[in-house]
Design an enzyme around this catalytic site. Sequence first.
Site, short mmCIF file in Angstrom:
data_model
loop_
_atom_site.label_atom_id
_atom_site.label_comp_id
_atom_site.label_asym_id
_atom_site.label_seq_id
_atom_site.Cartn_x
_atom_site.Cartn_y
_atom_site.Cartn_z
N HIS A 58 64.48 32.61 -31.87
CA HIS A 58 63.32 32.70 -32.77
C HIS A 58 63.76 33.10 -34.17
CE1 HIS A 58 63.17 37.16 -32.86
NE2 HIS A 58 63.51 37.09 -31.58
N CYS B 273 67.64 38.70 -27.95
CA CYS B 273 67.28 37.37 -28.43
C CYS B 273 68.31 36.84 -29.42
CB CYS B 273 65.90 37.40 -29.09
SG CYS B 273 64.54 37.52 -27.91
#
Length: 295
Positions: free
Chosen positions: A146, A159
Site C-alpha cells: 500500500h 506491510c
Amino acid sequence: MSRATGLLAIVGLLLGLAGLGLALPAREARADVQEAVIQQIAPPPVAPQVAPLVAQPVRPQLPPPVADVLQSGVLVVVSKASQRMHVFKDGSHWGSSPVSTGKRRHSTPAGVFPILQKRVFHRSNIYSNAPMPYMQRLTWRGIAIHAGYVPGYPASHGCIRLPRSFAKALFDLTKPDRTTVVVTNAPLRSEQGAVTLALNSQAPAAMPAAGNGVVMAAATSVQTIQLAAALSPAEAEAHWQGAVAMYPQLASFEKAVVPAVVGQRRYWRLRASAPGAHALCGVLKRSGQDCFNVI
C-alpha cells in the site's frame, strides 16, 4: 384426578356460582380465570432446534506460477535487503520503486504470494485504524502492499509501503488472477537478477497453516530452450558467454551443446534448461534475441 381436570372442575364451579350471582359477577374476572387455566393446561413452547455453526476450513489461495505471469501477467519482486521493488508486465520490465518493509520484530515474511484483495481506501484493523491507500492484500494476517511513508529503511509493521504515485499505478496494473508477488531476503542488483530469483523461488516448500494466504508455488518442471545453432563448439561457447553477459539470469541455467547433422552440415545447438525457461525465452525474443522452446 389430574391437575388439568381439577382446574377445569373449579372453573365450572366458579362459573356456575357466577351465574347464580354468588361469585365473580364480572365478565372480566371469568375471562381471567379461563386464561389462567389455559396457561396451566397448554404445554410450554418448544424452542426451535438450531444446528450449531461449524467453521469451514479456509483453503489457501495459490498464486499463479511465476513462469506463467512472465508470459502474460504481472510479476512483482520485492527485495527486503535492497528495499526495492521490481515490476514486470508480460515479461518486460514495467518499473522499479523504493519500498519500506517491516521493521525489527515486525518483519515482512518472505515467500510467493497472491493478491487476495484490493481496496482503494482501506484502514488497518490491527494498528490504530491507520490509513492504507491503494491496498493490495497478500495475507489474511495483515500483510499488504500500500501507499505510505518510505524513509529508505524498514519501518512498517510488516506491510510493503510504496510512494503514493507508484502504489496507485501498480494498483491499476495488477489483476488478482494474473499477478504473483515474490518477497525475498536476498539483495537485488538488477532487473535480470529479479527475474532469476523469482523463477528460482518456486522450489517445493511446506504449506503453511490454512488461512494466512502465504504459499509457495509448486515446483515447475524443467524446460529447455535453444539459443543458437553454431558452426563449432567454440562458437557455441562464445555465444553463451555473450548471452550470459547480457542476461545474467541465464547463468543459473544448465547449458548444453548438442551436435546435430542437417543435410551434409554439422551444427552445435546451444541449449539451456531450467524451471521457467520458456518464460525467459519470451523475454529474449521480445528483446530481439534468437530463442525458441524445445521441451
